[in-house]
Design an enzyme around this catalytic site. Sequence first.
Site, PDB file in Angstrom:
ATOM      1  CB  SER A 151      -0.809   0.072   1.225  1.00 34.62           C
ATOM      2  OG  SER A 151      -1.859   0.840   1.097  1.00 34.62           O
TER       3      SER A 151
ATOM      4  CD  GLU B 249      -5.347  -4.050  -3.962  1.00 38.07           C
ATOM      5  OE1 GLU B 249      -5.676  -3.429  -2.853  1.00 38.07           O
ATOM      6  OE2 GLU B 249      -4.558  -4.657  -4.106  1.00 38.07           O
TER       7      GLU B 249
ATOM      8  CG  HIS C 125      -5.487  -2.216   0.282  1.00 41.89           C
ATOM      9  ND1 HIS C 125      -4.874  -2.044  -0.952  1.00 41.89           N
ATOM     10  CD2 HIS C 125      -5.118  -1.256   1.215  1.00 41.89           C
ATOM     11  CE1 HIS C 125      -4.067  -1.054  -0.644  1.00 41.89           C
ATOM     12  NE2 HIS C 125      -3.914  -0.949   0.777  1.00 41.89           N
TER      13      HIS C 125
END
Length: 502
Positions: A208, A320, A406
């Site tokens: 990330s 995601e 995510h």
Amino acid sequence: MMRHMLFALLLGVSITTAASAQTSARTDTGQVAGVADGTVISFKGIPYAVPPVGPLRWKAPEPAPSWAGVRDAKAYGNACPQLERKEAWAQVGPQSEDCLFLNVWRPAKPGKYPVMVFLHGGGFVYGAAGVPLYEGTGLAARGAVVVTINYRLGRLGYFAHPALTREDPDGKLGNFGVMDQIAALEWVKRNIASFGGDPGNVMLFGESAGAGAVQILMGSPAAAGLFHKAASQSGSGSTVLAPIRGGAINAEMLGQKFTDELGLKDATAAQLRAIPVAEIIKARAFPFIDGKVVTMSPGEAFYKNKQMRIPLIIGSNSNESSLGGMTEATAKMVLGSAFPELHAGYVALTGKSSDAAAVDLAEGLGFVLPSIAVADQHAATGNKAFAYFFDQVPVDQRAAAAGTDHGGELEYLFGNKAAEHRWDAEDLRVSKQMGDYWVRFATTGDPNGKGAVRWPVVTAPPTDYLVIDAKPRAARLAPVEEKAKAAAMAAAIRTWTAPAAP
């Protein structure tokens, strides 16, 4: 009898001394004592820079001071200040501006091992190296030295202001969190051999925000030579960073707006450093282009052929959109008149409903396809690139999940099952294969190995990649995905190649 007792006593002393030597290491600032746990030794809470407090707040990191004797390295250091969150990955423990610590896990067996340095995620405003999810024993046991680091977050980590510029106009300004990452990598270069690591074989990997930082550092002259392989996990590649000054919006403008709202108009640097931490962490902040440390947006260096010439793993997860913001409206905004054709193509490709296919398209535009586009660009300039798509979900969530959220790959990579999840044999198998791929890549620059499903190297579009799940397999982007990939990058490329603002 006395001779046997003396021999046993000497043997005991010798074993104790060997164990003590094994669980200690000498750095350039002093000796540290860690903890042996089976086949791995850990060292936690090692300072890599001077605490950035008082007059050192919003200044570039300086090397840590030396200490006398042996420093206990059995507990994580403070996390950098941040707002509290309820998620397990954000349970960071005690916080303080004195937070520039790193942690090392090494195999107990002497050797010269590849080094894996991890940059945590959290949107540049959350997270810490000591979160249990990132505990490095599982990776280190495979034959690597693993390092996790703290770096300054939010407006403590990313802050430009005219008063700070006037204080040091020719200095390194604003991107203190990225400077911290570089300082930690410099510490690794100087010290990691004492922990059995090879300073000439360092892999930088991040998720990330950490993945975005990996891409930034691959394009930063300040990081040259500090790592030799990289992995960018769910870091996109189409992000556009604001400049420190100039343009419609810039970092100094945002910094001054923040202090103006606190009633500090025309503030001095001393007044800025007196702002309570509780006020500072309320405001979100991100890296920006300062021209010295952060010289380009994350994916930009790859399009301008100015990235490090090192092997790269890059990819994303199958859900995601759990991060938020990836909706049909987002896809329409990005694609404009191209939306109907690409949306229809995604409906046909996925077999999903119109709404679900629109989310998949938005997800592709936001994370999946820009990451693969970066892989394409890296390969086009003669570098090894390996793209992936992660699609494994813990057994207790498998029936209802839309895919891997995510950050959901991290428990598999580190081998640390999240407390709220259950794993079955399938999850264990995925965790083993993913950890093995990453450690082989850290070792040789190629994730492939005996007995593993072959991970194709990226050559030219349509892009080959590896699906990582219970049945890993090579795959290739479909024509509609290739079209969406080009559309996803078009706006970013126009921004990157536009003339600089005066």
